[in-house]
Design an enzyme around this catalytic site. Sequence first.
Site, PDB file in Angstrom:
ATOM      1  N   HIS A 191      70.809 -22.666 -11.110  1.00  0.00           N
ATOM      2  CA  HIS A 191      70.851 -22.329 -12.539  1.00  0.00           C
ATOM      3  C   HIS A 191      70.325 -20.942 -12.866  1.00  0.00           C
ATOM      4  O   HIS A 191      70.168 -20.619 -14.045  1.00  0.00           O
ATOM      5  CB  HIS A 191      70.041 -23.335 -13.353  1.00  0.00           C
ATOM      6  CG  HIS A 191      70.650 -24.694 -13.406  1.00  0.00           C
ATOM      7  ND1 HIS A 191      71.524 -25.087 -14.401  1.00  0.00           N
ATOM      8  CD2 HIS A 191      70.525 -25.754 -12.592  1.00  0.00           C
ATOM      9  CE1 HIS A 191      71.882 -26.344 -14.192  1.00  0.00           C
ATOM     10  NE2 HIS A 191      71.304 -26.774 -13.087  1.00  0.00           N
ATOM     11  N   LYS A 234      66.840 -19.092 -28.986  1.00  0.00           N
ATOM     12  CA  LYS A 234      66.737 -19.428 -27.557  1.00  0.00           C
ATOM     13  C   LYS A 234      65.344 -19.042 -27.092  1.00  0.00           C
ATOM     14  O   LYS A 234      64.590 -18.443 -27.850  1.00  0.00           O
ATOM     15  CB  LYS A 234      67.805 -18.691 -26.750  1.00  0.00           C
ATOM     16  CG  LYS A 234      67.890 -17.187 -27.036  1.00  0.00           C
ATOM     17  CD  LYS A 234      68.997 -16.524 -26.268  1.00  0.00           C
ATOM     18  CE  LYS A 234      70.363 -16.681 -26.879  1.00  0.00           C
ATOM     19  NZ  LYS A 234      71.344 -17.329 -26.051  1.00  0.00           N
ATOM     20  N   ARG A 235      65.021 -19.377 -25.825  1.00  0.00           N
ATOM     21  CA  ARG A 235      63.736 -18.932 -25.314  1.00  0.00           C
ATOM     22  C   ARG A 235      63.624 -17.412 -25.451  1.00  0.00           C
ATOM     23  O   ARG A 235      64.616 -16.699 -25.359  1.00  0.00           O
ATOM     24  CB  ARG A 235      63.587 -19.340 -23.842  1.00  0.00           C
ATOM     25  CG  ARG A 235      63.338 -20.814 -23.633  1.00  0.00           C
ATOM     26  CD  ARG A 235      62.071 -21.272 -24.330  1.00  0.00           C
ATOM     27  NE  ARG A 235      60.901 -20.747 -23.677  1.00  0.00           N
ATOM     28  CZ  ARG A 235      60.177 -21.408 -22.785  1.00  0.00           C
ATOM     29  NH1 ARG A 235      60.497 -22.652 -22.457  1.00  0.00           N
ATOM     30  NH2 ARG A 235      59.111 -20.866 -22.229  1.00  0.00           N
ATOM     31  N   LYS A 241      67.085 -11.854 -22.404  1.00  0.00           N
ATOM     32  CA  LYS A 241      67.901 -12.383 -23.504  1.00  0.00           C
ATOM     33  C   LYS A 241      67.982 -11.396 -24.667  1.00  0.00           C
ATOM     34  O   LYS A 241      68.729 -11.577 -25.608  1.00  0.00           O
ATOM     35  CB  LYS A 241      67.359 -13.732 -23.972  1.00  0.00           C
ATOM     36  CG  LYS A 241      67.469 -14.823 -22.891  1.00  0.00           C
ATOM     37  CD  LYS A 241      66.930 -16.149 -23.370  1.00  0.00           C
ATOM     38  CE  LYS A 241      66.848 -17.200 -22.277  1.00  0.00           C
ATOM     39  NZ  LYS A 241      68.115 -17.887 -21.992  1.00  0.00           N
ATOM     40  N   THR A 270      74.158 -22.109 -22.943  1.00  0.00           N
ATOM     41  CA  THR A 270      74.856 -23.270 -23.500  1.00  0.00           C
ATOM     42  C   THR A 270      74.790 -23.240 -25.024  1.00  0.00           C
ATOM     43  O   THR A 270      75.607 -23.846 -25.695  1.00  0.00           O
ATOM     44  CB  THR A 270      74.244 -24.592 -22.980  1.00  0.00           C
ATOM     45  OG1 THR A 270      72.822 -24.480 -23.046  1.00  0.00           O
ATOM     46  CG2 THR A 270      74.668 -24.873 -21.557  1.00  0.00           C
ATOM     47  N   LYS A 306      77.420 -24.342 -28.219  1.00  0.00           N
ATOM     48  CA  LYS A 306      77.068 -25.137 -29.410  1.00  0.00           C
ATOM     49  C   LYS A 306      77.507 -24.400 -30.673  1.00  0.00           C
ATOM     50  O   LYS A 306      78.022 -24.998 -31.618  1.00  0.00           O
ATOM     51  CB  LYS A 306      75.561 -25.410 -29.437  1.00  0.00           C
ATOM     52  CG  LYS A 306      75.121 -26.325 -28.310  1.00  0.00           C
ATOM     53  CD  LYS A 306      73.625 -26.244 -28.029  1.00  0.00           C
ATOM     54  CE  LYS A 306      73.330 -26.804 -26.639  1.00  0.00           C
ATOM     55  NZ  LYS A 306      72.019 -26.428 -26.109  1.00  0.00           N
TER      56      LYS A 306
END
Length: 834
Positions: A375, A563-564, A569, A671, A675
């Site tokens: 992952h 998100k985290r 990111k 992911t 969504k």
Amino acid sequence: MLTKTTFFQPKRLPPVSCPNPASITVPEFRDTFIQTLETLYGKPLSEASNREKYEALAVLTRRFISQNLIETRKRQNSEDTKQVFYFSIEFLLGRLLENNLVSLGLRDTCAEALSQLGLELGVLIDQEEDAGLGNGGLGRLAACYLDSMAAMDLPGHGCGLRYRYGLFEQRIIDGNQYEYPDNWLKDRFYVWEYRRPEEKQLVCFGGNVRIQTNGKTRFIHENYERILAVPYDVPIVGYNNATVNTLRLWSAEIETANHTCGLYGSDCNNVIDYKHSVESLTDILYPDDTHLQGKMLRLKQQYFLVSASLQNIIQSFRLHHYDLSILPDKVAIHINDTHPALAVPELMRILMDDCGLGWDEAWTLTVKTLSYTNHTVLPEALEKWPVTMLEQLLPRIYMIIAEINERYCRELWNAFPGDWDRIHSMAIIADNQVHMAHLAIAGSHSVNGVASIHTEILRKTVMNKFYTYTPDKFSNVTNGVTHRRWLLTANPLLAGLITDAIGPEWIEYPCHLTELTAFKNDAGFLARLSDVKATNKLRLANYIKAKYNVVVDVSSIFDSHIKRIHAYKRQCLNVLHIMHLYNLLQEDPQADMPPRTFIFAGKAAPGYYKAKKTIKLINMLADKINNDKRINQRIKVLFLENYNVSHAELIVPASDVSEQISTASFEASGTGNMKFMINGAITLGTLDGANIEIQGAAGPDNIFMFGLTADEVLNYYRHGGYNPWDIYHSDARVRTILDNLINGFFPVGPDEFRTHYDAFLYHGDHYFLLKDFAAYVEAQRRLAGSYRQQDNWQKMCLMNIAHSGWFSSDRTFAEYAAEIWELDKPVPLWGTPI
Ligand code: 26V
């Protein structure tokens, strides 16, 4: 605390074993709800708290589930078809009440029954704690897969740990993140679990191994510490079918016999201390910044999970079968990332030491039974354990790993004679460390990445040597999310609109969503789509007003980055752009741009200094902008605290724009992007992870992509990076913004954001924010222009929804089931994105 509840059986109720809960009428539901509440708490509805009402409703809902749980178990055992066990250290379930009501077809009946009593279903749903037993994407993915398995009537179960404390609760005080324990059980009654002490397992730690060589060599593990693993089963309810699978979560307990004081000396305090030390094994979920090196407890957790689960699986296998050689025909065990990779030596141990098989046969069965998903390619996330720690904690397991390593290296030597470097880099044990990914690859018949580009990167770089050696082991299975939770449950208005247009088949077969393309030029439909979004935005706006006392303009673009918090990111790229917009509006208050609401949410790992400063930065920016009368009608910035699954369910359906702007090559899949897509938000993203496949499915006109490609990023790294000062000097916008970080623009000390400033300019801008800045600003500009053309914007939203079916975890699961686990039940495959 409630331990056991006996239910009084009202006359008009269908039997507990009601196979068709949908047949219950509203008055029956209403009356049974009251009776359940009275039975549980011995008080009338008028005196019950909302929490008590929630528990009564959940208990009532559970009654429709339990019989199917029993039946499903019986059926799966008697059919004797191949079953899959999904091993994961994290399962981020969120709440279960609403999802279960939807799966049972009871949500409307229940809402109506409650409203007859003057109650609102939403209020009771909000009483449920999120089961936050995961850090982020990996744990939520595991939960989505459970949902799909049950919905598709596949015999599959989750195996995890029942952490007493989930991921910490985040509170923001003066812009800073503070962490509080997530005491989700609160010594209360967690309605959705069944404790099964009769299925307990014994897990052994420490001690020594004695080798007995009279005749056959035997390895006798002795003087070990014994810890009981007690399972708690959470039922996973299939949508509109009778299937109820289980998520089995193990909890550490002291052996009953050891409760007596005598065993630990005369002092009872010793027993209590010992009990606490044993139970602490499953107390906490490790946050993903924890430097695991030296974290004995984490290693213990990993072994506890795999040992308890595997012993349990092999025991039940042997109850029904004599011949162990058919194990891989009946059982598939999936290793979700490397955390459960000790399944490789543990299965070997059980097959050899407990079942008496020889090495070769045990190895063949192990490899055929296990499969592994990677992952992440982040080097700091690839697990390694010191040899000394394994030797000490798991002496027999370490012996087996050493033997696997030796045989594997010998095999490599035969394949690549003399190539020491290659063998060293592929060895399971090297430099006094056990490399868990190498162990997982060697011990599994299948290794997969989670998005097309991620798998390519594994093949080309991180796992290249393994791929060259055993190319057939490697495959890609792009992630998916359950459209039932993320669309049907979280966005009932949109789900209703879709069903009105194309019928309900999409719920079972999400590929039917493509039928929505027929409405792409239907002005009436597009207007209804826009109304649905507006209503969802209003719901979120009301929440924001109530919680933060900030009024947001529902006609503004709701642009969400949730998100985290992690440097890769790139929440900071978003921040830099907002600062740029702020500066633009300062210079030209009339500048032509649609109003925007920038929404951030996410937790920073407690030990991750820079991510915590990013939260502070976002909050300082929010303060500055939201309180500036000249600007705050045009832009608002929000940081919503304590991001979790429930908050995502509120934010995603209300968003216009989905920020997926990781540095290309870093996000394995993502992911959240999926969504948002199924809820009709437009992706603003980089060519990273599953964004690429989302672009392929939605079409390039229905997405805003920008920035460096993964190849470009990797190429820069190969050549030592780039010089951020060039951009600082050539782009005045960048210069101004970066200076703003340290020149008093924010009312903080000059060093508050120094780490960020230095990371951009003095440490090579490792995540390429400055390099991608111009392209991002341009993509944001194009996006804002498009939003102005509302007809076309709604059409884009529609095209995203219509092509989102491929990103359902039903598709993902079908691929795993057919290609990796080779389950008996045929599942239709869906091909490439549609
Ligand atoms: C672990 C660590 C450990 C230490 C330092 C920083 C760090 C950062 C991330 C992680 C997470 C590794 C595993 C993980 O959660 N991967 C996520 O899996 C999702 C499901 O496949 C996928 O969508 C995300 O892109 C991926 O990051």
